[in-house]
Write an enzyme that holds these catalytic residues in place. Sequence first.
Site, PDB file in Angstrom:
ATOM      1  CB  SER A 111      14.750 -22.523  54.755  1.00 27.36           C
ATOM      2  OG  SER A 111      13.706 -23.326  55.015  1.00 27.36           O
TER       3      SER A 111
HETATM    4  N1  SAH Z   1      13.035 -27.551  57.374  1.00 26.47           N
HETATM    5  C1  SAH Z   1      13.168 -28.037  56.134  1.00 26.47           C
HETATM    6  C2  SAH Z   1      12.470 -26.894  55.012  1.00 26.47           C
HETATM    7  C3  SAH Z   1      11.930 -27.935  53.948  1.00 26.47           C
HETATM    8  S1  SAH Z   1      10.587 -27.010  53.138  1.00 26.47           S
HETATM    9  C4  SAH Z   1      14.941 -27.804  55.694  1.00 26.47           C
HETATM   10  O1  SAH Z   1      15.448 -27.517  56.496  1.00 26.47           O
HETATM   11  O2  SAH Z   1      15.182 -28.342  54.716  1.00 26.47           O
HETATM   12  C5  SAH Z   1       9.043 -27.468  53.933  1.00 26.47           C
HETATM   13  C6  SAH Z   1       9.011 -29.018  53.939  1.00 26.47           C
HETATM   14  O3  SAH Z   1       7.745 -29.220  54.747  1.00 26.47           O
HETATM   15  C7  SAH Z   1       8.741 -29.903  52.900  1.00 26.47           C
HETATM   16  O4  SAH Z   1       9.634 -30.968  52.995  1.00 26.47           O
HETATM   17  C8  SAH Z   1       7.356 -30.214  52.681  1.00 26.47           C
HETATM   18  O5  SAH Z   1       7.047 -31.531  52.357  1.00 26.47           O
HETATM   19  C9  SAH Z   1       7.117 -30.274  54.144  1.00 26.47           C
HETATM   20  N2  SAH Z   1       5.601 -30.169  54.663  1.00 26.47           N
HETATM   21  C10 SAH Z   1       4.443 -29.564  54.098  1.00 26.47           C
HETATM   22  N3  SAH Z   1       3.465 -29.671  54.681  1.00 26.47           N
HETATM   23  C11 SAH Z   1       3.595 -30.450  55.413  1.00 26.47           C
HETATM   24  C12 SAH Z   1       2.744 -31.164  56.781  1.00 26.47           C
HETATM   25  N4  SAH Z   1       1.425 -30.947  56.771  1.00 26.47           N
HETATM   26  N5  SAH Z   1       3.440 -32.136  57.711  1.00 26.47           N
HETATM   27  C13 SAH Z   1       4.755 -32.417  57.541  1.00 26.47           C
HETATM   28  N6  SAH Z   1       5.451 -31.901  56.543  1.00 26.47           N
HETATM   29  C14 SAH Z   1       5.102 -30.821  55.719  1.00 26.47           C
END
Ligand code: SAH
Length: 235
Positions: free
Chosen positions: A86
């Site tokens: 993000s």
């Molecule tokens: N907090 C992260 C944001 C990554 S983008 C950072 O700082 O980089 C969102 C992430 O959520 C992705 O890695 C995706 O694989 C994960 N995601 C999506 N749906 C999910 C679910 N149901 N359970 C766990 N993770 C999930």
Amino acid sequence: MRIILVLGFLFKVIFVFLPAMTVQDTYRHKGLRSRLVQNLKQKGITDKAALNAIGKVPRHLFIESGFVNFAYQDKAFPIGAGQTISQPYTVAFQSQLLELKPGEKVLEIGTGSGYQAAVLIEMGADLYTIERQSELYKKTTRLLKSMGYNAGFFLGDGYKGLPAFAPFDKVLITAGAPFIPKDLLLQIKPGGWLIIPLGEKEQVMTKIVRISDDEFEQTEYGKCAFVPMLEGIVK
Ligand code: SAH
């Protein structure tokens, strides 16, 4: 044969050891980070703990090497497995909405690159974090541990939360959720809350406070855009 071995060694030095040695946290990175913190203040972030943490966490170590030079711009970047880290403003804004007190038990859904997790740990959270993609789960758990950031790391489906470790003071979803996951609401302590980007293609940043066992109050904080929150695990 010997030539191949020597070439192999040289290849390793040039493409593996040298890049690993050059990606450190330097004064230049620190300078870029304090400019980023100023930038976030100008954009309206006021939470001291969040700004402080962003000033400390070396974001360039969470980004694919091709983007390292842009790590301190207020932008999102690819992190592999079709996911993104993000943008710092979003990380700061979500962290601010949590209003964390040191020691609070926090559940993060979507470990991704681990950057948001590192920021929450720097803010004093007792963190539990879930990722559904095993590639990211493995890579990020290794990276965060090697940096001394300790948390409960789980490969799982965030829609289910972590009933065995509930209740949590705060829950943070870092993917766009098409609906409010019921299981997560039930894992929040009364008085605690969930921060959730709510919506399918576009989301609205939303705070849902658990006022009592069965009463919830919802507040909206404007539009945002996240990769989707998906069900199930990717092995
Ligand atoms: N907090 C992260 C944001 C990554 S983008 C950072 O700082 O980089 C969102 C992430 O959520 C992705 O890695 C995706 O694989 C994960 N995601 C999506 N749906 C999910 C679910 N149901 N359970 C766990 N993770 C999930």
